[in-house]
Scaffold this active site. Structure first.
Site, PDB file in Angstrom:
ATOM      1  N   VAL A  60      -0.078   1.962   5.346  1.00  0.00           N
ATOM      2  CA  VAL A  60       0.453   3.324   5.368  1.00  0.00           C
ATOM      3  C   VAL A  60       0.101   3.935   4.013  1.00  0.00           C
ATOM      4  CG1 VAL A  60       2.495   4.796   5.652  1.00  0.00           C
ATOM      5  CG2 VAL A  60       2.347   2.620   6.901  1.00  0.00           C
ATOM      6  N   GLU A 101       0.269  -6.167   5.266  1.00  0.00           N
ATOM      7  CA  GLU A 101       1.038  -7.396   5.089  1.00  0.00           C
ATOM      8  C   GLU A 101       2.447  -7.109   4.581  1.00  0.00           C
ATOM      9  OE1 GLU A 101      -1.978  -6.597   3.923  1.00  0.00           O
ATOM     10  OE2 GLU A 101      -3.142  -8.375   3.379  1.00  0.00           O
TER      11      GLU A 101
END
Ligand code: ZN
Ligand code: ZN
Ligand code: ZN
Ligand code: ZN
Lengths: 154, 154, 154, 154
Positions: free
Chosen positions: B56, B68
């Site tokens: 993002v 992750e």
């Protein structure tokens, strides 16, 4: 619920009650062994779905994430791109806790929304994201700069 | 599935297949208008639950989050504190993409786990988090330092 | 000075002594009211110039910066792009403190270098950045992915 | 120099000219291979010393640092804790570029200051940090929360 606000909210009372409950519950999951300071957030997307978040700290303090961003990253990774409101709460009973500058920036990537600060007692105050980060740095600025850069090359 | 690894994995083939599918699907939700580089991750908690994540990004590049960590923050805010494995994938077909240093640090807050790098074709390679961040900075170091500081004051 | 290392260092003893002194002095400027944990770093650029750094914490923990990155940002903003070695030290007398994953990543943007961990007593251990962040995520990966993306569009 | 501002500045014209020159020069050192967007900053400490900074990007976008924070970390690691003003500039000629939320937060750790946005042409606009990050999250909040937490334990 005792709401302090000078302007009309974007939520009705029932929606706000539900959002406050999600923020309260999210706070209980906080991983905050360094600050001992638990924060919870609940983000309402335009889709109608709600996303809770808490702070998740790290031994390298700089990799700590706040509750508001946890909620935003959950929502964005679920495909959400538009938001109506966020509620933030902590264990701190005497203050309204506002989002930090990093969270204001990350939320503002997706436009304006209502921001509610909630005390453990249920007292609540409302403002807007734009009021908390005026003249925000945004995608439009980078897009315009790139356009200008390419034009200068021609 | 073609797995490169010199040591025994912590997952059986079915679990790994399912984790790979979650990572692949999570990638599709990436918000990456700046890098145009989509990454997906899937994190398997010891509880047996799986958490997907994507990158993002933010106009202020420094507030971008990786796939992750999105997966980890989702899991941690759901109360998870122990993890078995993570799968990372991207659109990049010719390379195994390893987690960045920030993600290695954030994952290592919760101990060791298997780390799988997956290419879009399904080719996969396995290593461990400890191999990727040896001598990691950890909570124990801060706890010891605090203990030492208090002893010196006495 | 008592140096633990299995391979040849990139610095001679005089250079290392000087770098250790800079790290020690930089530590004294730490702004660490949240962790009470002071860290100092000294970075030697290929130009021969040395840059000291300390941790600078923030009430929003996630905006804290480590000593190693402070030193790197000072150097990079002075035009440095190549580095020979970094020394890290703290007040913690019983452990060698290694850089966190975020610092490993930021340093590795500019290639490999020697990394020295120094205890307050002067005991010192040496390793390399590549040993601390194997298979690092790098600019080359993004460049290759972009190239591949453009080719697929043609 | 064409200054837009409705309130009295904290600097005289000569000080501002000098700060603008430092920001302009700092911009030239930017390491920005990912965004191609160069930013420069100059921070004036209460000591009278000036610190320049530029953005330093990273292949893991989230580890990128902005020009304003580079300048602040340089100053803080030199022992500075009080600031009068910061000037920010970029290559973008048609917009006044304001600091991102993360930089506003990091600067506000050390109190209020004047913030100047400068276009390459020399056009300049002035505001204050408090106007850019109202109701900022601060050390006082954490201190109060810790105090309250300890009282509840007694
Ligand atoms: Zn925050
Ligand atoms: Zn990462
Ligand atoms: Zn670090
Ligand atoms: Zn910034």
């Amino acid at each position: 619920m005792e709401l302090e606000s000078s302007t009309a909210p974007s939520l009705d009372e029932e929606e706000l009650d539900q959002l406050m409950a999600v923020a309260d519950k999210a706070k209980l999951k906080a991983y905050s062994p360094y600050s001992n300071y638990r924060v919870g957030a609940a983000l309402l997307a335009s889709s109608g779905d709600t996303y809770g978040g808490c702070n998740v700290e790290n031994s390298s303090y700089g990799l700590t994430i706040c509750a508001e961003r946890t909620a935003l990253f959950k929502a964005a990774s679920n495909g959400e791109r538009n938001f109506k409101a966020i509620v933030v709460t902590s264990d701190h009973s005497e203050e309204f806790i506002y989002p930090c500058g990093a969270c204001r920036q990350v939320l503002s990537e997706f436009g304006n929304m209502d921001v509610y600060m909630m005390q453990p007692s249920g007292r609540i105050r409302r403002t807007t994201l734009e009021a908390l980060i005026p003249f925000s740095f945004s995608k439009k600025i980078l897009d315009d700069a790139e356009k200008q850069r390419l034009e200068e090359w021609e």
